[in-house]
Motif scaffolding. Structure first.
Motif, mmCIF file in Angstrom:
data_model
loop_
_atom_site.group_PDB
_atom_site.id
_atom_site.type_symbol
_atom_site.label_atom_id
_atom_site.label_comp_id
_atom_site.label_asym_id
_atom_site.label_seq_id
_atom_site.Cartn_x
_atom_site.Cartn_y
_atom_site.Cartn_z
ATOM 1 N N TYR A 47 0.844 -1.299 0.406
ATOM 2 C CA TYR A 47 0.321 0.159 -0.092
ATOM 3 C C TYR A 47 0.701 0.858 0.231
ATOM 4 O O TYR A 47 1.232 1.574 0.999
ATOM 5 N N ASN A 49 2.086 5.086 -0.639
ATOM 6 C CA ASN A 49 1.340 6.399 0.212
ATOM 7 C C ASN A 49 2.084 7.039 -1.111
ATOM 8 O O ASN A 49 1.965 8.308 -1.368
ATOM 9 N N GLY A 70 -1.045 1.417 5.677
ATOM 10 C CA GLY A 70 -2.109 1.710 5.759
ATOM 11 C C GLY A 70 -3.377 1.420 6.472
ATOM 12 O O GLY A 70 -2.264 0.802 7.585
ATOM 13 N N ASN A 71 -3.924 1.188 6.517
ATOM 14 C CA ASN A 71 -5.119 1.505 5.546
ATOM 15 C C ASN A 71 -5.696 2.912 5.485
ATOM 16 O O ASN A 71 -4.727 3.533 6.031
ATOM 17 N N PHE A 72 -6.578 3.121 5.509
ATOM 18 C CA PHE A 72 -7.714 4.088 4.923
ATOM 19 C C PHE A 72 -7.803 5.284 5.885
ATOM 20 O O PHE A 72 -7.377 5.927 6.737
ATOM 21 N N GLY A 76 -3.675 -0.608 9.507
ATOM 22 C CA GLY A 76 -3.686 -1.969 8.823
ATOM 23 C C GLY A 76 -2.241 -2.396 9.149
ATOM 24 O O GLY A 76 -1.181 -1.785 10.186
ATOM 25 N N GLN A 79 3.418 -2.109 7.280
ATOM 26 C CA GLN A 79 3.932 -2.794 6.320
ATOM 27 C C GLN A 79 5.818 -2.127 6.461
ATOM 28 O O GLN A 79 6.172 -1.260 6.847
ATOM 29 N N ASN A 107 3.602 2.735 9.162
ATOM 30 C CA ASN A 107 2.319 3.232 8.419
ATOM 31 C C ASN A 107 2.708 4.656 8.382
ATOM 32 O O ASN A 107 1.977 5.734 8.272
ATOM 33 N N GLY A 395 -2.193 2.472 -3.769
ATOM 34 C CA GLY A 395 -2.447 2.299 -2.828
ATOM 35 C C GLY A 395 -4.708 2.231 -2.631
ATOM 36 O O GLY A 395 -4.602 2.321 -3.373
ATOM 37 N N GLU A 396 -4.693 1.677 -1.509
ATOM 38 C CA GLU A 396 -6.085 2.352 -1.374
ATOM 39 C C GLU A 396 -6.715 0.723 -1.724
ATOM 40 O O GLU A 396 -7.941 0.107 -1.739
ATOM 41 N N SER A 397 -7.041 0.442 -3.188
ATOM 42 C CA SER A 397 -7.636 -0.647 -3.352
ATOM 43 C C SER A 397 -6.339 -0.775 -4.685
ATOM 44 O O SER A 397 -5.893 -0.471 -5.416
#
Length: 580
Positions: A47, A49, A70-72, A76, A79, A107, A395-397
């Motif tokens: 993810y 950014n 992440g997450n949003f 999350g 990473q 993050n 990222g995001e999806s």
């Protein structure tokens, strides 16, 4: 397909690159997706950014660091901060994450490079979301990093998306500006912070005395530039949702005022800002991604005084979307800045061509179509062929596949950097020195650092003597700082700046001059301190030795060998000084 030429000195990777380059060149599309060839496999599905680029290990090739995690709106799993090393300069990246950072995870929403202790290499500041401690990584000079957060940064937790290095107080070292969304995540409200460098790369939080106090909500971006042309670095922040972005003016000593009102047009839901001179008038302009009234782009023309005018109608078409980042770059080598917009799930990244006057028209044929969730974009020459290439972070999806687009049909960069402005020193400069000179330099690629340089130099001569050169230190976006050593007896000093871009085009600035009256300690043998060693000084030395001259200054300056007294041995020193 045209025949390929094999050589004994290149490996299979270069051969494969040549094969693909011939294939895609035939299509005429300028920016082609080379992800599968140049990025490591398999896809780590990070993810991502933010992307930062720089020569981490000093081998002359640009490497990449991806700020991941992440997450949003809720944290999350941590990473890896991903480190890709461009080992041979042909754009084939190797994942050396664990070896280079020890497998650091978090993050992370942002990463910035800067030489915090002035030892000649790039260190890192990492911005963490979800109320975490920012982190400082120190380079050993070979591109291997140690986490020295505890020794170098204030103990503080922030929900931050971006930090920038900049010399706020003109003392020759890099300070830090970092944004803050409060105690939960970046969608809250918090006080942005200023960390001041003590000169050795250790930082103290001086926010309360240097920055307007009060929370700013949903911070997305921080970028610095000298937007009022007074040779200090000012700050622009981007803020999401209904929150107005901010302009903070530096007073020259590192104290900031909020000058947003009356200087920045109304905006909201800004994900990023990018500075660039869109019309070649020497004044800096500003692009806010997603900052327009309908989530379109906000294009602002700079006046050079710190204020900006809305000229968003010069982007054609200026479409509504969910755009997260942008970069200006000269893709056709015509001397003006074109534009790429990083788009979330559009059919492709949006590229606009500049007509030279700051009017941008979209070109939907110039880059490979990929409908993915792009959160950041970086423009750099990854394979050292002189052409700007494109890297995107996802990222995001989606499947989180970061991408690299090689510039396979565009012209190489032949245009030198522009020395936009150089500080003019007056004849009232401190006679002792050193004499500090700052300069603003731009080129055909923009980033939060400015352009990728291979050295910016301050050239000077004294009393029409030989030209001498000192390397200038990067002070923050597009600004460099250099020092002319103090001259013992003053004189007329001429100086100019030269700058080399990544492909070794050299730009040269105009020559300036100033006169120093007085100075520090006169040179040896200048007994009467008239800034010259001549027969008058010989006569004074003789008079001192025979006791006919008892002037305290003359007596002290006659001790040329430092023995503590003037005697016959000082005659020998004077003879040496007199012999050409």
């Amino acid at each position: 397909m045209a025949a390929l030429v094999r050589t004994k000195t290149v490996g299979s990777v270069v051969f494969l690159l040549a094969t693909l380059t011939v294939a895609v060149s035939a299509s005429g599309q300028q920016f082609q997706d080379f992800t599968g060839v140049l990025f490591p496999s398999p896809n780590p599905s990070d993810y991502t950014n933010y992307i930062e680029a720089g020569d981490l290990n000093g081998d002359g090739h640009l490497d990449l660091v991806f700020a991941n995690g992440g997450n949003f709106s809720s944290a999350g799993a941590p990473q890896l901060l991903r480190v890709y090393i461009n080992t041979t300069g042909n754009g084939k990246f190797l994942d050396e994450t664990v070896a280079r950072t020890g497998g650091l995870t978090g993050n992370y929403r942002g990463v910035a490079f800067g030489d915090v202790e002035r030892d000649g290499d790039l260190d890192m500041i990492l911005s963490s979301d979800f109320n975490r401690q920012p982190r400082m990584l120190i380079n050993d000079g070979n591109g291997f990093f140690s986490d020295e957060t505890a020794a170098r940064l204030p103990v503080i937790t922030l929900s931050s998306t971006r930090a920038q290095f900049l010399d706020i107080d003109n003392d020759g070292d890099l300070d830090i500006y970092i944004n803050n969304g409060g105690t939960t995540n970046r969608f809250g409200c918090g006080q942005n912070r200023i960390f001041v460098n003590n000169g050795d790369g250790v930082f103290a939080d001086e926010t309360n005395t240097r920055h307007p106090l009060g929370n700013v909500c949903q911070p997305m971006d921080v970028i610095c530039y000298d937007f009022d042309r007074d040779f200090d670095l000012d700050i622009c922040t981007g803020n999401r949702s209904t929150n107005q972005s901010k302009l903070y003016r530096n007073d020259g000593d590192g104290f900031f005022d909020d000058i947003t009102a009356g200087n920045m047009p109304a905006n909201s839901n800004t994900y990023s800002f990018d500075f660039g001179d869109i019309d070649g008038d020497g004044l800096i302009d500003l692009l806010g991604a997603n900052a327009g009234p309908s989530n379109n782009e906000l294009l602002l023309r700079g006046t050079g005084t710190g204020s900006f005018l809305n000229v968003s109608g010069q982007i054609m078409p200026n479409t509504t979307g969910d755009d997260n980042d942008s970069k200006f770059f000269d893709l056709d080598n015509d001397g003006d800045l074109d534009l790429i917009i990083a788009s979330l799930f559009q059919t492709r990244e949006k590229i606009y061509i500049n007509d030279g006057n700051g009017n941008f028209t979209i070109d939907n044929t110039i880059i490979t179509s990929n409908s993915d969730a792009t959160l950041d974009v970086m423009v750099l020459d990854v394979n050292n062929d002189g052409r700007p290439d494109i890297v995107t972070g996802q990222g995001e999806s989606g499947n989180f596949q970061n991408r690299i687009y090689l510039n396979v049909t565009g012209p190489p960069d032949t245009i030198p950097p522009s020395i936009v402005q150089t500080e003019m020193l007056s004849d009232t400069a401190d006679p002792v020195g050193p004499y500090v000179v700052r300069t603003v330099v731009t080129d055909g690629i923009t980033s939060d650092r400015g352009f990728f340089d291979k050295g910016v130099f301050l050239n000077y001569s004294v009393n029409a003597g030989p030209t001498q050169q000192v390397e200038m230190f990067w002070s923050g976006n597009s600004m460099w700082r250099g020092e002319i050593p103090g001259q013992p007896c003053g004189g007329t000093i001429e100086y100019f700046v030269t700058a080399n871009d990544w492909v070794n085009n050299t730009g040269t600035g105009s020559t300036e001059s100033f006169t120093v009256t007085g100075g520090g300690t006169p040179p040896p043998g200048d007994i009467n301190e008239d800034c010259g060693v001549d027969l008058v000084d010989v006569d004074i030395l003789v008079q001192v030795l025979i006791g006919a001259d008892t002037d305290p200054t003359h007596v002290a300056n006659s001790d040329l060998d430092g023995s503590g007294t003037a005697d016959g041995l000082d005659i020998q020193v004077m003879i040496v000084l007199q012999v050409p």
